[in-house]
Design a protein around this motif. Structure first.
Motif, mmCIF file in Angstrom:
data_model
loop_
_atom_site.group_PDB
_atom_site.id
_atom_site.type_symbol
_atom_site.label_atom_id
_atom_site.label_comp_id
_atom_site.label_asym_id
_atom_site.label_seq_id
_atom_site.Cartn_x
_atom_site.Cartn_y
_atom_site.Cartn_z
ATOM 1 N N UNK A 24 -25.531 -54.228 -26.978
ATOM 2 C CA UNK A 24 -25.490 -53.932 -25.545
ATOM 3 C C UNK A 24 -25.359 -52.419 -25.384
ATOM 4 N N UNK A 25 -25.300 -51.964 -24.155
ATOM 5 C CA UNK A 25 -25.276 -50.534 -23.866
ATOM 6 C C UNK A 25 -24.085 -49.833 -24.536
ATOM 7 N N UNK A 56 -41.094 -38.023 -33.235
ATOM 8 C CA UNK A 56 -41.351 -39.333 -33.827
ATOM 9 C C UNK A 56 -40.053 -39.855 -34.418
ATOM 10 N N UNK A 57 -39.702 -41.088 -34.052
ATOM 11 C CA UNK A 57 -38.590 -41.801 -34.675
ATOM 12 C C UNK A 57 -39.220 -42.839 -35.593
ATOM 13 N N UNK A 58 -39.331 -42.507 -36.872
ATOM 14 C CA UNK A 58 -40.032 -43.338 -37.857
ATOM 15 C C UNK A 58 -39.077 -44.348 -38.469
ATOM 16 N N UNK A 59 -39.263 -45.631 -38.126
ATOM 17 C CA UNK A 59 -38.341 -46.682 -38.538
ATOM 18 C C UNK A 59 -37.209 -46.745 -37.530
ATOM 19 N N UNK A 60 -37.550 -46.938 -36.269
ATOM 20 C CA UNK A 60 -36.616 -46.744 -35.148
ATOM 21 C C UNK A 60 -35.524 -47.790 -35.020
ATOM 22 N N UNK A 61 -35.667 -48.954 -35.670
ATOM 23 C CA UNK A 61 -34.659 -49.996 -35.450
ATOM 24 C C UNK A 61 -34.623 -50.343 -33.972
ATOM 25 N N UNK A 62 -33.432 -50.348 -33.381
ATOM 26 C CA UNK A 62 -33.324 -50.637 -31.948
ATOM 27 C C UNK A 62 -33.281 -49.368 -31.090
ATOM 28 N N UNK A 63 -33.518 -48.214 -31.698
ATOM 29 C CA UNK A 63 -33.759 -46.993 -30.947
ATOM 30 C C UNK A 63 -32.638 -46.013 -30.701
ATOM 31 N N UNK A 64 -31.510 -46.052 -31.427
ATOM 32 C CA UNK A 64 -30.462 -45.077 -31.124
ATOM 33 C C UNK A 64 -30.901 -43.622 -31.324
ATOM 34 N N UNK A 65 -31.690 -43.358 -32.357
ATOM 35 C CA UNK A 65 -32.160 -41.983 -32.569
ATOM 36 C C UNK A 65 -33.138 -41.579 -31.477
ATOM 37 N N UNK A 66 -33.954 -42.516 -31.036
ATOM 38 C CA UNK A 66 -34.876 -42.239 -29.934
ATOM 39 C C UNK A 66 -34.090 -41.874 -28.682
ATOM 40 N N UNK A 67 -33.031 -42.629 -28.416
ATOM 41 C CA UNK A 67 -32.164 -42.341 -27.264
ATOM 42 C C UNK A 67 -31.515 -40.966 -27.409
ATOM 43 N N UNK A 68 -31.070 -40.654 -28.619
ATOM 44 C CA UNK A 68 -30.421 -39.371 -28.883
ATOM 45 C C UNK A 68 -31.386 -38.205 -28.632
ATOM 46 N N UNK A 69 -32.618 -38.349 -29.112
ATOM 47 C CA UNK A 69 -33.606 -37.290 -28.902
ATOM 48 C C UNK A 69 -33.937 -37.150 -27.416
ATOM 49 N N UNK A 70 -34.110 -38.274 -26.725
ATOM 50 C CA UNK A 70 -34.400 -38.236 -25.283
ATOM 51 C C UNK A 70 -33.231 -37.626 -24.516
ATOM 52 N N UNK A 71 -32.023 -38.004 -24.885
ATOM 53 C CA UNK A 71 -30.818 -37.470 -24.232
ATOM 54 C C UNK A 71 -30.721 -35.952 -24.406
ATOM 55 N N UNK A 72 -31.274 -35.444 -25.490
ATOM 56 C CA UNK A 72 -31.218 -34.007 -25.763
ATOM 57 C C UNK A 72 -32.512 -33.293 -25.371
ATOM 58 N N UNK A 88 -39.496 -54.192 -29.498
ATOM 59 C CA UNK A 88 -39.114 -54.764 -28.206
ATOM 60 C C UNK A 88 -37.703 -54.356 -27.814
ATOM 61 N N UNK A 89 -36.772 -54.364 -28.785
ATOM 62 C CA UNK A 89 -35.393 -53.935 -28.507
ATOM 63 C C UNK A 89 -35.348 -52.471 -28.094
ATOM 64 N N UNK A 90 -36.147 -51.648 -28.752
ATOM 65 C CA UNK A 90 -36.198 -50.227 -28.396
ATOM 66 C C UNK A 90 -36.706 -50.052 -26.965
ATOM 67 N N UNK A 91 -37.723 -50.807 -26.589
ATOM 68 C CA UNK A 91 -38.246 -50.729 -25.219
ATOM 69 C C UNK A 91 -37.178 -51.141 -24.200
ATOM 70 N N UNK A 92 -36.468 -52.218 -24.492
ATOM 71 C CA UNK A 92 -35.394 -52.682 -23.604
ATOM 72 C C UNK A 92 -34.299 -51.624 -23.504
ATOM 73 N N UNK A 93 -33.938 -51.040 -24.645
ATOM 74 C CA UNK A 93 -32.867 -50.037 -24.654
ATOM 75 C C UNK A 93 -33.287 -48.742 -23.969
ATOM 76 N N UNK A 94 -34.539 -48.359 -24.104
ATOM 77 C CA UNK A 94 -35.041 -47.181 -23.387
ATOM 78 C C UNK A 94 -34.906 -47.407 -21.886
ATOM 79 N N UNK A 95 -35.198 -48.621 -21.452
ATOM 80 C CA UNK A 95 -35.075 -48.975 -20.044
ATOM 81 C C UNK A 95 -33.612 -48.929 -19.584
ATOM 82 N N UNK A 96 -32.694 -49.447 -20.411
ATOM 83 C CA UNK A 96 -31.262 -49.449 -20.073
ATOM 84 C C UNK A 96 -30.743 -48.035 -19.786
ATOM 85 N N UNK A 97 -31.317 -47.048 -20.479
ATOM 86 C CA UNK A 97 -30.848 -45.664 -20.347
ATOM 87 C C UNK A 97 -31.795 -44.805 -19.503
ATOM 88 N N UNK A 98 -32.749 -45.457 -18.839
ATOM 89 C CA UNK A 98 -33.719 -44.760 -17.972
ATOM 90 C C UNK A 98 -34.570 -43.745 -18.733
#
Length: 178
Positions: A24-25, A56-72, A88-98
């Protein structure tokens, strides 16, 4: 060989895809916070690295590094993983954090990245390369898509289990030196 890969994919989805989709968030915030702490301890300014960059987040899992890069301040983050569940989880999580307009989840492999040469300013790969059937090929692909002036942020697991203990203990001592 195809059968082995299919079983590997099923196992990967069971182990990683199923567990990663449970976050979850709050749990994602904790994962991003761990990355923030790691950068801070190493005196690395994430905003300097990621702001206005194509990443590029290579091997993103559910996207925490993607979120970190976007946040920065990343301009764009392509988040690639071999698991459809993780993508799919990464897409959902990207949406959760706008960050759905910044983070672009893609199904694919670090062994054969679907991008032209020198596409990314920053390539991030956390705990993936050493799990591939050919780490050399994975590294070649990561470098292939990285711009000549770009930054590769690569995390590999070590053997022996004491590396980070020694690094952290050393920091305790060196921080006391004036």
């Amino acid at each position: 060989f195809t059968w082995v890969c299919m079983n590997y994919q099923e196992d990967y989805d069971k182990v990683f895809g199923e567990s990663f989709k449970q976050y979850e968030k709050e749990g994602l915030n904790e994962m991003v916070s761990n990355l923030e702490q790691r950068f801070k301890v190493n005196d690395i300014d994430a905003e300097v690295i990621f702001k206005n960059k194509k990443c590029l987040d290579a091997g993103c899992g559910n996207g925490p590094a993607s979120l970190y890069m976007a946040k920065n301040g990343a301009k764009e983050v392509d988040s690639i993983d071999i698991s459809t569940q993780n993508v799919n989880s990464t897409a959902i999580n990207a949406n959760k954090f706008d960050f759905e307009s910044i983070i672009n989840p893609v199904v694919g492999s670090v062994m054969n990245l679907p991008y032209p040469d020198q596409t990314f300013d920053v390539v991030w790969c956390y705990g993936v390369v050493h799990h591939t059937e050919s780490p050399d090929q994975a590294l070649k692909e990561l470098y292939r898509v990285l711009k000549t002036s770009g930054k590769l942020i690569l995390f590999l697991y070590g053997t022996g289990g004491i590396l980070w203990y020694i690094v952290n203990r050393s920091r305790e001592f060196t921080n006391q030196i004036e």
